[in-house]
Structures are given as C-alpha cells and as structure tokens.
Design an enzyme around this catalytic site. Structure first.
Site, PDB file in Angstrom:
ATOM      1  N   ASN A   1       2.348   6.830   4.082  1.00 36.58           N
ATOM      2  CA  ASN A   1       2.724   5.529   4.436  1.00 36.58           C
ATOM      3  C   ASN A   1       2.967   4.648   3.360  1.00 36.58           C
ATOM      4  O   ASN A   1       2.502   5.003   2.281  1.00 36.58           O
ATOM      5  CB  ASN A   1       1.813   4.943   5.501  1.00 36.58           C
ATOM      6  CG  ASN A   1       2.280   3.961   6.521  1.00 36.58           C
ATOM      7  OD1 ASN A   1       3.548   3.543   6.402  1.00 36.58           O
ATOM      8  ND2 ASN A   1       1.492   3.419   7.346  1.00 36.58           N
TER       9      ASN A   1
ATOM     10  N   GLU B   1      -3.027  10.289   3.605  1.00 40.29           N
ATOM     11  CA  GLU B   1      -4.107  10.227   4.536  1.00 40.29           C
ATOM     12  C   GLU B   1      -4.243  11.452   5.218  1.00 40.29           C
ATOM     13  O   GLU B   1      -3.136  11.948   5.863  1.00 40.29           O
ATOM     14  CB  GLU B   1      -3.938   9.235   5.784  1.00 40.29           C
ATOM     15  CG  GLU B   1      -4.347   7.722   5.153  1.00 40.29           C
ATOM     16  CD  GLU B   1      -4.069   6.743   6.366  1.00 40.29           C
ATOM     17  OE1 GLU B   1      -4.738   5.804   6.265  1.00 40.29           O
ATOM     18  OE2 GLU B   1      -3.075   6.718   7.007  1.00 40.29           O
TER      19      GLU B   1
ATOM     20  N   GLN C   1      -0.582  12.730   6.529  1.00 42.08           N
ATOM     21  CA  GLN C   1       0.078  11.465   6.704  1.00 42.08           C
ATOM     22  C   GLN C   1       0.359  10.690   5.474  1.00 42.08           C
ATOM     23  O   GLN C   1      -0.425  10.520   4.824  1.00 42.08           O
ATOM     24  CB  GLN C   1      -0.545  10.756   7.794  1.00 42.08           C
ATOM     25  CG  GLN C   1       0.152   9.506   8.059  1.00 42.08           C
ATOM     26  CD  GLN C   1      -0.273   8.687   9.407  1.00 42.08           C
ATOM     27  OE1 GLN C   1       0.177   9.043  10.311  1.00 42.08           O
ATOM     28  NE2 GLN C   1      -0.904   7.749   9.283  1.00 42.08           N
TER      29      GLN C   1
ATOM     30  N   ASP D   1       0.110   5.254   0.598  1.00 41.56           N
ATOM     31  CA  ASP D   1      -1.107   6.050   0.822  1.00 41.56           C
ATOM     32  C   ASP D   1      -0.844   7.380   1.332  1.00 41.56           C
ATOM     33  O   ASP D   1       0.209   7.851   1.953  1.00 41.56           O
ATOM     34  CB  ASP D   1      -2.012   5.483   1.511  1.00 41.56           C
ATOM     35  CG  ASP D   1      -1.432   5.008   3.065  1.00 41.56           C
ATOM     36  OD1 ASP D   1      -2.415   4.481   4.086  1.00 41.56           O
ATOM     37  OD2 ASP D   1      -0.192   5.054   3.219  1.00 41.56           O
TER      38      ASP D   1
ATOM     39  N   GLU E   1       0.816  -1.397  -0.017  1.00 42.33           N
ATOM     40  CA  GLU E   1       0.090   0.154   0.044  1.00 42.33           C
ATOM     41  C   GLU E   1       0.807   1.318   0.104  1.00 42.33           C
ATOM     42  O   GLU E   1       1.888   1.319   0.643  1.00 42.33           O
ATOM     43  CB  GLU E   1      -0.876  -0.147   1.375  1.00 42.33           C
ATOM     44  CG  GLU E   1      -1.756   1.189   1.287  1.00 42.33           C
ATOM     45  CD  GLU E   1      -2.788   1.117   2.789  1.00 42.33           C
ATOM     46  OE1 GLU E   1      -3.337   0.110   2.823  1.00 42.33           O
ATOM     47  OE2 GLU E   1      -2.898   2.127   3.271  1.00 42.33           O
TER      48      GLU E   1
ATOM     49  N   ARG F   1       5.437   2.842   8.293  1.00 42.28           N
ATOM     50  CA  ARG F   1       6.498   3.956   7.857  1.00 42.28           C
ATOM     51  C   ARG F   1       5.737   5.162   7.623  1.00 42.28           C
ATOM     52  O   ARG F   1       6.094   5.863   6.726  1.00 42.28           O
ATOM     53  CB  ARG F   1       6.876   3.115   6.403  1.00 42.28           C
ATOM     54  CG  ARG F   1       7.622   1.888   6.482  1.00 42.28           C
ATOM     55  CD  ARG F   1       8.106   1.731   5.023  1.00 42.28           C
ATOM     56  NE  ARG F   1       9.080   0.844   5.015  1.00 42.28           N
ATOM     57  CZ  ARG F   1       8.941  -0.517   4.342  1.00 42.28           C
ATOM     58  NH1 ARG F   1       7.825  -1.071   3.936  1.00 42.28           N
ATOM     59  NH2 ARG F   1      10.012  -1.278   4.458  1.00 42.28           N
TER      60      ARG F   1
END
Ligand SMILES: *[C@@H]1O[C@H](CO)[C@@H](O)[C@H](O)[C@H]1NC(C)=O
Ligand SMILES: *[C@@H]1O[C@H](CO)[C@@H](O)[C@H](O)[C@H]1NC(C)=O
Length: 284
Positions: free
Chosen positions: A125, A111, A123, A109, A107, A134
């Site tokens: 990751n 956010e 955020q 991403d 994934e 991460r």
C-alpha cells in the site's frame, strides 16, 4: 598423482575463497542496535547472532514492533524476513516506512496477511498526504515461511518500487506534477507483528491454539538519507546511489520481470476496483 594434488589444492582454494566471501558478507551485517530500537512488546522480542537476527512473537497478550532510530527522506530500505510458519490467519507481519504526522500520513508498506492452508498473500500500500486505499495484493512464487527473503522499498524523487528479492513487483511513480500526491515526509523504517482481525482475516478469528506466532528479521543496515543531516534537500542528490539515473525507472529486463509478476501473481489492484477515486489510476 600430480594432477590429483593440483585438483585437491584447487578444491582447497575454492573452499577458502567461499569461506572468505561468507565472512565478508557476514561482517557487513550490522547489529540491530546500531540503527533500530524496540518500540513496543519488549518481552516479545528476542535477539540472535549478536543482534544480527531478531525474532518478534505474537500471542494473546501482545505483538511487538521496532523502528529505525532516525528518520529518512529517501533511500533503498531492505529487510530479510521469515514469517510465521503456522496457520496465521489474522496475524499481520509488516515492514514499512511511515510518517504519521497530523493530516499528512505518508506510508509505504509491505504487509503479510496471515493465511490458513492456502498460499500466502502479500499486500502493499502507499499513503501520501493521507490518501491511502491503494492496496495491491500478490501471491508469491515461494513459501515465505520457510526461508528468509529480502523485501525492499526504493523511494526517491522519481518513483517508489517494491521489490521481492531482486524482482520489482510494484511501481508508484511520482506524478505530483499531475496532481497526485507523493510521499515526501520524513519516514521511520518500521516493523511489527499485530492483530489484523477482522479485516486481514475476512472476519474469521485468529486460531490462538497456534500461538505464539514467530517472525524473524535480518539485515539491519540502512541505505537511506537521514532527514536532518544536513538538509532535507540533499536527500534528493543524484550522488546518493538510490537517487542515481539507474533508479529513475526500471531497466528493460526489470520491466519484463515486473510485467510477468503482474500477469501471473497480481491478485488485486485498487485501480481495477476503485480507480475512479484515485487520479493516478486514470493517467498513464
Ligand atoms: C516529485 O516530483 C517533482 C517534480 O515533478 C519534484 O519537484 C518533487 O520534489 C518530487 N517529490 C518528492 C517527494 O520527491
Ligand atoms: C513526520 O514528518 C515531519 C515533516 O517532514 C517531521 O517534522 C516529523 O518529525 C515526522 N514525524 C515522524 C513521527 O516521523
């Protein structure tokens, strides 16, 4: 008199030219249905502008989400997003590419962790072969609730780059030759708005008096390599523009922009916190 006429016709010409440009750029925007489908919270989804804009809402009953119809194995995925204007602590608006197959969760991403009063936190990751944790968090240099901004994920064999508009804010290099896993599964492009209590709200409660929380999305064309079409390996072809040399690493100007963002806007980096748990934090 003649000069004035000239001036007027020049002005008319410029106006027409700009109008034509706007038409052209509108025309390349495809409708939601061409590449995406709603996956949950169907009655919390509204379409505008002939399907070129989508609004997801989140209230006590439900959030909503959509994802690409197809899976991709490389690409430069972008979405124009405007996030909820209200005090939205605990409400997460997310844009990501993901594969949730058993034990190989990949994934990448973005956010938006909702906020209350203060500036917004973005955020990001990366999960690869189930290794996540991460997180990086950035403050933004604009208010993402007022206007649409473009958030982009470049994913090719060499690197993953997160972009906010044209600015690279994060890089995750393919260091699989040094034993760091790198996302390799087929991914759906996914968007959702959901309840992030309590982790996204630091244990606090969502202020339901503010509901519904509304997020808008545009830009539904996808620049990606379809996994099954014709063979996955072709998704690494340098003939796909996002795999070209220009996208193997940042150019000097992008590198400077990236370093400025890190210096000024980086709020949290997992490598400074739990770097000993992640190999990529220990190698340069
Ligand atoms: C990562 O890089 C290696 C070469 O170092 C390459 O063989 C591999 O295909 C890359 N992984 C992905 C998922 O692109
Ligand atoms: C996940 O990746 C695997 C292997 O690449 C693929 O077979 C599967 O269809 C993908 N699943 C999803 C939900 O994307």
């Amino acid at each position: 008199m003649v000069g004035m006429l000239k001036q007027q016709s020049f002005f008319l010409f410029v106006t027409l030219f700009v109008a034509a440009l706007i038409c052209v750029s509108k025309a390349v925007e495809v409708s939601f249905k061409q590449n995406y489908k709603v996956t949950w919270g169907r009655n919390h989804v509204l379409f505008f502008d002939n399907g070129r804009e989508v609004q997801l809402s989140f209230d006590k009953i439900s959030g909503a989400g959509f994802r690409s119809k197809l899976e991709y194995s490389s690409g430069f995925f972008r979405m124009r997003i405007k996030i909820p204007t209200k005090d939205s602590l605990g409400v997460v608006t997310a844009f990501y590419v993901r594969n949730l197959s058993y034990r190989k969760h990949d994934e990448i991403d973005f956010e938006f962790l909702g906020n209350k009063g203060g500036p917004y936190t973005l955020q990001t990751n990366v999960f690869a072969s189930d290794e996540g944790g991460r997180e990086q968090r950035h403050s933004l240099w604009f208010d993402p609730t007022i206007d649409f901004h473009t958030y982009g994920i470049l994913w090719n064999q060499h690197q993953i780059v997160f972009y906010v508009d044209e600015t690279p804010i994060r890089i995750f290099k393919n260091k699989s030759n040094k034993g760091v896993s790198f996302p390799s599964n087929q991914m759906h492009v996914t968007v959702s708005i959901w309840n992030g209590e309590p982790w996204a709200s630091n244990g606090k409660k969502i202020d339901w008096k503010q509901a519904p929380f509304l997020a808008q999305f545009q830009m539904f064309n996808i620049h990606g390599c379809q996994s099954h079409n014709p063979r996955k390996y072709d998704c690494y072809s340098p003939h796909l523009w996002w795999n070209g040399m220009k996208y193997w690493e940042l150019n000097p100007q992008q590198q400077r922009e990236y370093e400025d963002v890190r210096r000024i806007h980086l709020l949290y980096d997992y490598c400074s916190d739990r770097g000993q748990l992640h190999k990529e934090c220990q190698i340069r």
